[in-house]
Scaffold this active site. Structure first.
Site, PDB file in Angstrom:
ATOM      1  N   ASP A 185     -63.732-109.435 -51.443  1.00  0.00           N
ATOM      2  CA  ASP A 185     -63.442-110.193 -52.636  1.00  0.00           C
ATOM      3  C   ASP A 185     -61.903-109.926 -53.068  1.00  0.00           C
ATOM      4  O   ASP A 185     -61.570-110.545 -54.150  1.00  0.00           O
ATOM      5  CB  ASP A 185     -64.262-109.792 -53.801  1.00  0.00           C
ATOM      6  CG  ASP A 185     -64.127-108.198 -54.229  1.00  0.00           C
ATOM      7  OD1 ASP A 185     -63.151-107.461 -53.609  1.00  0.00           O
ATOM      8  OD2 ASP A 185     -64.948-107.781 -54.839  1.00  0.00           O
ATOM      9  N   TYR A 214     -53.997-104.158 -50.156  1.00  0.00           N
ATOM     10  CA  TYR A 214     -54.107-103.133 -49.413  1.00  0.00           C
ATOM     11  C   TYR A 214     -53.009-102.751 -48.389  1.00  0.00           C
ATOM     12  O   TYR A 214     -53.142-101.451 -47.753  1.00  0.00           O
ATOM     13  CB  TYR A 214     -55.461-103.180 -48.715  1.00  0.00           C
ATOM     14  CG  TYR A 214     -56.667-103.099 -49.685  1.00  0.00           C
ATOM     15  CD1 TYR A 214     -57.156-101.747 -49.566  1.00  0.00           C
ATOM     16  CD2 TYR A 214     -57.363-104.052 -50.260  1.00  0.00           C
ATOM     17  CE1 TYR A 214     -58.351-101.261 -50.280  1.00  0.00           C
ATOM     18  CE2 TYR A 214     -58.357-103.716 -51.222  1.00  0.00           C
ATOM     19  CZ  TYR A 214     -58.863-102.413 -51.209  1.00  0.00           C
ATOM     20  OH  TYR A 214     -60.012-102.168 -51.942  1.00  0.00           O
TER      21      TYR A 214
END
Ligand code: NAD
Ligand code: G6P
Ligand code: MN
Length: 441
Positions: free
Chosen positions: A170, A264
């Protein structure tokens, strides 16, 4: 209109209520005849299961609803399994984060040694879920959020290559919400080009349906603010630590100003800063247990005690939107464009065919058709090859029960400074994961 039967595996997950609320909001475009929750922790699932029973009774009593810990009951007569299990629960997430930090290494749910440890726990139970689905409902699709998605996806590719499993994340959806807010659009008005691995990728284009390119405008914003937006754009990724992560995208963009980075990447580009700013005694797992988990379970308790859901609300986020959109795309052959984790096979022209990559796909009733993203620059290609090799070696280490390969995988991770540190972290992780990992020789 056809009606569908769904089982949510990991019924006791903090995300289950949000997904159910989202399903209930979309019954007109995605009708449901049966909804089941499945978990292997009866006690944890009970609370969510009972609260949702009340919600369903009030909102859609025509849906046949149950919750169970019996795989046969769970997986019989289903069209979809939405999976989001957390093998070892938050107790083990906490160790995944704290053990590496003890050795001065990034401690994260899905990145670096923590993600590797979690991967070694997740593979077996995920394959078990797939086998039950194939046994009891051979035509069903599994839409899987269970992390670490990169390692789980590679394990599916190797161990169950023909299974109807789609691995998803997501984060690109959540970040697109932020981008669309920055330029005054909605996510559905935008089409993106994106390449990378799970939790390791870049946007190369963000266009509206008329073909206008917004990447330069978003880039100017991100250069100053990262993906921090003025208003609340989502119900997830909102805690202070997430705000720091959105802000950090500014420093990720600086490394390669051409493309918009996945948040990330911070664990790979700035591992030293991540370690310095981490509290080894109180990590994200503790924040989640004190935050989201408490909130979801107290709402469930409240509903049960009152005997009604009136006045109580479970949050719905981009997480729930995405999985419901995906199910609808498969169910009704909508050919919606979505970012998925798929086997490369040329989608990224100069990257290995057999790598599980994350790229935009057109999704219909046969599943995802990846869109060609062309050639990628050498910087990203080299980083991705290093990371995808870590992921592949973890799966090989799991299958072969090989200590050597797992040590190599940790040594290869960009988050780990040396083979010596990798060994120390690995030995502690082995100790902590007894009973979850296969025996390593
Ligand atoms: P959670 O601990 O609240 O829920 C997980 C549930 O899975 C628990 O109820 C647990 O008992 C159950 N479970 C564990 N092992 C099981 C097994 N073998 N069979 C059946 N049930 C099992 O965790 P959460 O924070 O709600 O997250 C759930 C999962 O979703 C995690 O894997 C998380 O990493 C993942 N997630 C993924 C994404 C993504 O982008 N892919 C986004 C959000 C969450
Ligand atoms: C994002 C990622 C997920 C990850 C989650 C962690 O949504 O895409 O893969 O599991 O963040 O969020 P949390 O709030 O549990 O730290
Ligand atoms: Mn993710």
């Amino acid at each position: 209109m056809k009606k569908f039967s769904i089982v949510i595996a990991g019924g006791g997950s903090t995300y289950t209520p949000g997904i159910v609320m989202m399903l209930l909001d979309h019954l007109e475009t995605f009708p449901i005849r049966k909804l089941k929750l499945y978990d292997n922790d009866e006690k944890r699932q009970h609370m969510i299961g009972e609260a949702l029973k009340i919600v369903l009774n009030e909102r859609a009593p025509e849906i046949e609803y149950t919750y169970t810990t019996d795989p046969e009951e769970a997986f019989t007569d289903i069209d979809f399994c939405f999976a989001h299990i957390r093998v070892g629960k938050y107790e083990m997430r906490e160790l995944d984060e704290k053990i590496p930090l003890k050795h001065g290494v990034v401690g994260q749910e899905t990145c670096g040694p923590g993600g590797i440890a979690y991967g070694m726990r997740s593979i077996g139970p995920m394959i078990e879920l797939i086998d039950w689905m194939e046994k009891y409902s051979p035509d069903a699709w599994m839409l899987n959020y269970s992390n670490p998605a990169a390692i789980v996806a590679e394990a599916c590719r190797i161990l169950r290559p023909n299974a109807k499993v789609l691995n998803i994340c997501d984060m690109p959806v959540g970040t697109l919400r932020r981008m669309s807010q920055i330029i005054g659009k909605t996510p559905k008005e935008l089409d993106v080009r994106y390449f990378g691995l799970n939790h390791f990728g870049w946007w190369t284009s963000v266009k509206d349906k008329e073909g206008n390119e917004y990447l330069p405008q978003i880039r100017e914003y991100v250069k100053e603010n990262g993906y921090l937006t003025q208003i609340e754009v989502d119900t997830q990724h909102m805690d202070p630590s997430w705000q720091e992560t959105h802000k950090k995208a500014k420093d990720l963009l600086a490394v390669d100003p051409r493309f918009l980075p996945n948040t990330y990447l911070k664990y790979y580009f700035y591992p030293d800063e991540v370690v310095e700013s981490s509290n080894p005694k109180y990590t994200r797992a503790n924040e989640v247990m004190d935050g989201r988990e408490k909130k979801v379970f107290s709402t469930a308790r409240e509903i049960i005690e009152k005997g009604t859901a009136a006045g109580s609300e479970f949050a719905i986020g981009s997480h729930a939107t995405f999985i419901v959109d995906l199910a609808r795309a498969i169910a009704f052959n909508t050919h919606e464009r979505m970012i998925m984790i798929v086997e490369n096979n040329g989608a990224i022209a100069n990257f290995d065919d057999d790598a599980m990559v994350e790229v935009p796909c057109i999704v219909g009733s046969d599943g995802p058709e990846p869109l060609s993203q062309g050639k990628i620059p050498e910087f990203q290609r080299a980083l991705m090859l290093q990371q995808v090799t870590v992921e592949k070696m973890v799966v090989q280490a799991y299958i072969e029960g090989s200590y050597q390969k797992l040590w190599q995988a940790l040594t290869l991770s960009k988050t780990v400074p040396s083979a010596k540190v990798a060994k120390k972290v690995l030995d502690d992780l082995i100790e902590a994961n007894r009973g979850y990992w296969p025996e390593l020789k």
